[in-house]
Design a protein around this motif. Structure first.
Motif, PDB file in Angstrom:
ATOM      1  N   LYS A 126      -1.028  46.726   2.818  1.00  0.00           N
ATOM      2  CA  LYS A 126      -1.340  48.045   2.248  1.00  0.00           C
ATOM      3  C   LYS A 126      -2.477  48.731   3.004  1.00  0.00           C
ATOM      4  CE  LYS A 126      -2.561  50.344  -2.090  1.00  0.00           C
ATOM      5  NZ  LYS A 126      -2.875  50.151  -3.521  1.00  0.00           N
ATOM      6  N   THR A 127      -3.522  47.962   3.337  1.00  0.00           N
ATOM      7  CA  THR A 127      -4.700  48.568   3.983  1.00  0.00           C
ATOM      8  C   THR A 127      -4.361  49.186   5.345  1.00  0.00           C
ATOM      9  OG1 THR A 127      -6.149  47.007   2.835  1.00  0.00           O
ATOM     10  CG2 THR A 127      -7.042  48.115   4.779  1.00  0.00           C
ATOM     11  N   PRO A 128      -3.737  48.430   6.276  1.00  0.00           N
ATOM     12  CA  PRO A 128      -3.422  49.071   7.566  1.00  0.00           C
ATOM     13  C   PRO A 128      -2.386  50.177   7.445  1.00  0.00           C
ATOM     14  CG  PRO A 128      -2.466  46.867   7.458  1.00  0.00           C
ATOM     15  CD  PRO A 128      -3.374  46.990   6.283  1.00  0.00           C
ATOM     16  N   LEU A 129      -1.421  50.036   6.531  1.00  0.00           N
ATOM     17  CA  LEU A 129      -0.413  51.083   6.373  1.00  0.00           C
ATOM     18  C   LEU A 129      -1.035  52.373   5.856  1.00  0.00           C
ATOM     19  CD1 LEU A 129       2.595  49.060   4.896  1.00  0.00           C
ATOM     20  CD2 LEU A 129       2.454  50.126   7.154  1.00  0.00           C
ATOM     21  N   THR A 130      -1.960  52.246   4.906  1.00  0.00           N
ATOM     22  CA  THR A 130      -2.654  53.428   4.383  1.00  0.00           C
ATOM     23  C   THR A 130      -3.467  54.096   5.478  1.00  0.00           C
ATOM     24  OG1 THR A 130      -2.797  52.408   2.189  1.00  0.00           O
ATOM     25  CG2 THR A 130      -4.276  54.259   2.640  1.00  0.00           C
ATOM     26  N   SER A 131      -4.156  53.259   6.261  1.00  0.00           N
ATOM     27  CA  SER A 131      -4.969  53.783   7.358  1.00  0.00           C
ATOM     28  C   SER A 131      -4.106  54.510   8.381  1.00  0.00           C
ATOM     29  CB  SER A 131      -5.725  52.627   8.029  1.00  0.00           C
ATOM     30  OG  SER A 131      -6.429  53.079   9.155  1.00  0.00           O
ATOM     31  N   MET A 132      -2.959  53.932   8.746  1.00  0.00           N
ATOM     32  CA  MET A 132      -2.076  54.566   9.728  1.00  0.00           C
ATOM     33  C   MET A 132      -1.482  55.864   9.196  1.00  0.00           C
ATOM     34  SD  MET A 132      -0.025  51.533  11.725  1.00  0.00           S
ATOM     35  CE  MET A 132       0.636  50.780  10.256  1.00  0.00           C
ATOM     36  N   THR A 133      -1.154  55.891   7.900  1.00  0.00           N
ATOM     37  CA  THR A 133      -0.614  57.115   7.293  1.00  0.00           C
ATOM     38  C   THR A 133      -1.618  58.259   7.386  1.00  0.00           C
ATOM     39  OG1 THR A 133       0.733  55.804   5.759  1.00  0.00           O
ATOM     40  CG2 THR A 133       0.343  58.113   5.186  1.00  0.00           C
ATOM     41  N   MET A 134      -2.876  57.946   7.067  1.00  0.00           N
ATOM     42  CA  MET A 134      -3.926  58.970   7.125  1.00  0.00           C
ATOM     43  C   MET A 134      -4.119  59.479   8.552  1.00  0.00           C
ATOM     44  SD  MET A 134      -6.743  57.316   4.539  1.00  0.00           S
ATOM     45  CE  MET A 134      -7.936  58.587   4.951  1.00  0.00           C
ATOM     46  N   SER A 142      -2.732  70.471  14.957  1.00  0.00           N
ATOM     47  CA  SER A 142      -2.722  71.004  16.326  1.00  0.00           C
ATOM     48  C   SER A 142      -4.124  71.310  16.837  1.00  0.00           C
ATOM     49  CB  SER A 142      -1.864  72.274  16.391  1.00  0.00           C
ATOM     50  OG  SER A 142      -2.373  73.259  15.496  1.00  0.00           O
ATOM     51  N   GLN A 143      -5.109  71.451  15.922  1.00  0.00           N
ATOM     52  CA  GLN A 143      -6.479  71.777  16.319  1.00  0.00           C
ATOM     53  C   GLN A 143      -7.300  70.527  16.654  1.00  0.00           C
ATOM     54  OE1 GLN A 143      -7.285  74.968  16.651  1.00  0.00           O
ATOM     55  NE2 GLN A 143      -5.209  75.476  15.956  1.00  0.00           N
ATOM     56  N   LEU A 144      -6.692  69.349  16.503  1.00  0.00           N
ATOM     57  CA  LEU A 144      -7.429  68.098  16.730  1.00  0.00           C
ATOM     58  C   LEU A 144      -7.773  67.949  18.217  1.00  0.00           C
ATOM     59  CD1 LEU A 144      -8.345  65.511  15.156  1.00  0.00           C
ATOM     60  CD2 LEU A 144      -6.242  64.436  15.967  1.00  0.00           C
ATOM     61  N   SER A 145      -9.005  67.538  18.480  1.00  0.00           N
ATOM     62  CA  SER A 145      -9.442  67.389  19.873  1.00  0.00           C
ATOM     63  C   SER A 145      -8.748  66.193  20.522  1.00  0.00           C
ATOM     64  CB  SER A 145     -10.964  67.180  19.920  1.00  0.00           C
ATOM     65  OG  SER A 145     -11.315  65.959  19.297  1.00  0.00           O
ATOM     66  N   GLU A 146      -8.691  66.234  21.854  1.00  0.00           N
ATOM     67  CA  GLU A 146      -8.015  65.166  22.593  1.00  0.00           C
ATOM     68  C   GLU A 146      -8.716  63.824  22.418  1.00  0.00           C
ATOM     69  OE1 GLU A 146      -5.161  65.016  24.165  1.00  0.00           O
ATOM     70  OE2 GLU A 146      -4.775  67.074  23.493  1.00  0.00           O
ATOM     71  N   SER A 147     -10.047  63.860  22.329  1.00  0.00           N
ATOM     72  CA  SER A 147     -10.794  62.606  22.170  1.00  0.00           C
ATOM     73  C   SER A 147     -10.463  61.944  20.825  1.00  0.00           C
ATOM     74  CB  SER A 147     -12.301  62.866  22.267  1.00  0.00           C
ATOM     75  OG  SER A 147     -12.715  63.780  21.259  1.00  0.00           O
ATOM     76  N   LYS A 148     -10.397  62.777  19.745  1.00  0.00           N
ATOM     77  CA  LYS A 148     -10.046  62.248  18.420  1.00  0.00           C
ATOM     78  C   LYS A 148      -8.593  61.780  18.400  1.00  0.00           C
ATOM     79  CE  LYS A 148     -13.711  62.489  15.818  1.00  0.00           C
ATOM     80  NZ  LYS A 148     -14.256  61.264  15.152  1.00  0.00           N
ATOM     81  N   ARG A 149      -7.729  62.526  19.077  1.00  0.00           N
ATOM     82  CA  ARG A 149      -6.318  62.157  19.127  1.00  0.00           C
ATOM     83  C   ARG A 149      -6.158  60.779  19.806  1.00  0.00           C
ATOM     84  NH1 ARG A 149      -2.155  65.443  18.245  1.00  0.00           N
ATOM     85  NH2 ARG A 149      -3.512  67.284  18.469  1.00  0.00           N
ATOM     86  N   ALA A 150      -6.903  60.589  20.890  1.00  0.00           N
ATOM     87  CA  ALA A 150      -6.847  59.302  21.585  1.00  0.00           C
ATOM     88  C   ALA A 150      -7.421  58.183  20.712  1.00  0.00           C
ATOM     89  CB  ALA A 150      -7.612  59.397  22.901  1.00  0.00           C
ATOM     90  N   GLU A 151      -8.511  58.493  19.986  1.00  0.00           N
ATOM     91  CA  GLU A 151      -9.135  57.493  19.104  1.00  0.00           C
ATOM     92  C   GLU A 151      -8.179  57.086  17.983  1.00  0.00           C
ATOM     93  OE1 GLU A 151     -12.775  57.204  15.854  1.00  0.00           O
ATOM     94  OE2 GLU A 151     -12.791  58.813  17.360  1.00  0.00           O
ATOM     95  N   PHE A 152      -7.544  58.065  17.336  1.00  0.00           N
ATOM     96  CA  PHE A 152      -6.623  57.766  16.237  1.00  0.00           C
ATOM     97  C   PHE A 152      -5.391  57.000  16.736  1.00  0.00           C
ATOM     98  CE2 PHE A 152      -8.239  61.715  13.780  1.00  0.00           C
ATOM     99  CZ  PHE A 152      -9.344  60.984  13.353  1.00  0.00           C
ATOM    100  N   THR A 153      -4.902  57.379  17.913  1.00  0.00           N
ATOM    101  CA  THR A 153      -3.743  56.688  18.484  1.00  0.00           C
ATOM    102  C   THR A 153      -4.068  55.224  18.770  1.00  0.00           C
ATOM    103  OG1 THR A 153      -2.980  58.752  19.514  1.00  0.00           O
ATOM    104  CG2 THR A 153      -2.069  56.687  20.361  1.00  0.00           C
ATOM    105  N   LYS A 154      -5.265  54.985  19.304  1.00  0.00           N
ATOM    106  CA  LYS A 154      -5.694  53.612  19.581  1.00  0.00           C
ATOM    107  C   LYS A 154      -5.819  52.812  18.287  1.00  0.00           C
ATOM    108  CE  LYS A 154      -9.331  50.913  21.816  1.00  0.00           C
ATOM    109  NZ  LYS A 154     -10.631  50.949  22.531  1.00  0.00           N
ATOM    110  N   ILE A 156      -4.197  53.317  15.496  1.00  0.00           N
ATOM    111  CA  ILE A 156      -2.847  53.050  14.979  1.00  0.00           C
ATOM    112  C   ILE A 156      -2.222  51.867  15.708  1.00  0.00           C
ATOM    113  CG2 ILE A 156      -0.489  53.958  14.857  1.00  0.00           C
ATOM    114  CD1 ILE A 156      -1.677  56.697  14.227  1.00  0.00           C
ATOM    115  N   LEU A 157      -2.403  51.826  17.038  1.00  0.00           N
ATOM    116  CA  LEU A 157      -1.870  50.706  17.821  1.00  0.00           C
ATOM    117  C   LEU A 157      -2.521  49.385  17.407  1.00  0.00           C
ATOM    118  CD1 LEU A 157      -1.651  52.339  21.374  1.00  0.00           C
ATOM    119  CD2 LEU A 157       0.260  51.699  19.879  1.00  0.00           C
ATOM    120  N   ASN A 158      -3.844  49.429  17.146  1.00  0.00           N
ATOM    121  CA  ASN A 158      -4.540  48.220  16.702  1.00  0.00           C
ATOM    122  C   ASN A 158      -4.009  47.733  15.357  1.00  0.00           C
ATOM    123  OD1 ASN A 158      -6.184  48.140  18.964  1.00  0.00           O
ATOM    124  ND2 ASN A 158      -7.836  49.318  18.008  1.00  0.00           N
TER     125      ASN A 158
END
Length: 339
Positions: A126-134, A142-154, A156-158
């Motif tokens: 539940k914890t990682p799934l909730t985190s990935m959903t958020m 679309s306004q999200l910065s590239e640095s944040k986008r890269a951080e969130f993508t990383k 999610i992969l973790n």
């Protein structure tokens, strides 16, 4: 009893025998002899039916006892202190009752363990799934910065890697629990086993600047499964790396005596609190010093793998003074390689 066709046939046969006996005695002997035969036969028939009636009552009690057992009442004791076929039957039924009671208790325990395991697994997922959903929702901005986008993508992969490891570990544990894993009995050199086990932890150790020492006679070996035992050691080493500080030290020593082959894995980390020691090999147990990402399944898997090969594992630790794992594989006659 009288509705039983076998009893009815038995009674008819007895009457015919009595009639024949009385007739023979009356014709060839005398009226007195015929009367004696008749009264003797009546006494024997009466005694026979009294005894049969008693056996029917006993069998009826056993039938009632069995019905109550089938309804889940295992507290009854049908045994007696007499000799005879019925007493032997009662004793055997009681033994079966005890066996059914133990099986029922075991099934209830297994059901409770399964329920708890499902609850724990649900919580872990539940914890990682909730985190990935958020984070997936945030990535849609679309306004999200590239640095944040890269951080969130990383992140999610973790989390996906964590879920993959959890599911893989649970599948391995379930196979071991179900007894479907066929552990090999092959000659395993300890130095090769340890070389295999330390490979996955070298990078985490380098990151934390930890040192590793390995000592032991290269001729030492034991009879077991190379791959599964390496899996167990990897999980123990990961635990040591996690709880050993930066620039800490981990040592592995191995030796052999006439009784067993022993592996000792020791770290100089934070140690395990005394109250946690009895539970560290319990599935999903997280001690006070467990990390945030700890699932509590690695040591449980190591324990299952080692004990399934008739081995033994114990832990010695004192909070603040490090932890030492002692693994023993006992020697058996006929050591050799087989599947």
């Amino acid at each position: 009893m009288w509705r039983n066709k076998e009893i009815q046939a038995y009674l008819i046969i007895l009457i015919l025998i009595v009639a024949a006996g009385c007739g023979v005695a009356f014709i060839f002997l005398s009226t007195s002899a015929a009367a004696l035969v008749f009264f003797t036969s009546v006494l024997l028939i009466t005694s026979s039916f009294v005894f049969t009636s008693w056996r029917y009552r006993e069998i009826g009690q056993l039938s009632d006892y069995l019905r109550r057992i089938s309804n889940g009442d295992y507290t009854l004791d049908v045994r007696d202190n007499y000799e005879g076929e019925l007493s032997i039957l009662k004793s055997d039924i009681y033994k079966v009752t005890l066996m059914l009671s133990q099986q029922s208790s075991s099934l209830k325990q297994d059901k409770s363990m399964l329920t708890n395991a499902i609850s724990d697994i649900s919580h872990q997922l539940k914890t990682p799934l909730t985190s990935m959903t958020m984070m997936a929702d945030l990535l849609s901005d679309s306004q999200l910065s590239e640095s944040k986008r890269a951080e969130f993508t990383k992140n999610i992969l973790n989390q996906l890697e964590r879920i993959e490891w959890l599911v893989s570990s649970l599948l391995k544990l379930s196979k071991i629990d179900a007894g479907t894993v066929l552990f090999k009995k092959e000659d395993v050199p300890l130095h090769k086993l340890i070389d295999r086990a330390v490979q996955p932890v070298m990078i985490p150790m380098d990151i934390k600047e930890q040192t590793l020492s390995v000592e032991g006679d290269r001729t030492v070996s034991f009879s077991g499964d190379f791959q599964w035992t390496a899996e167990a050691l990897i999980n123990i080493l990961k635990n040591c790396v996690e709880h050993t500080p930066v620039k800490g030290h981990i040592s592995i020593t191995f030796s052999e005596n006439p009784l067993f082959t022993e592996i000792k894995i020791k770290d100089n980390g934070s140690g395990i609190p005394k109250e946690d020691l009895p539970y560290i090999f319990r599935r999903f147990y997280k001690g006070k010093n467990a990390g945030e990402d700890s699932v509590g399944i690695g040591l449980a898997m190591a324990y299952s793998i080692i004990t399934s090969q008739q081995g033994d594992i114990e832990v010695r630790s004192k909070q603040g003074s490090g932890t030492e794992f002692h693994i023993k594989f006992y020697h058996h006659k006929g050591r050799g390689s087989s599947d």
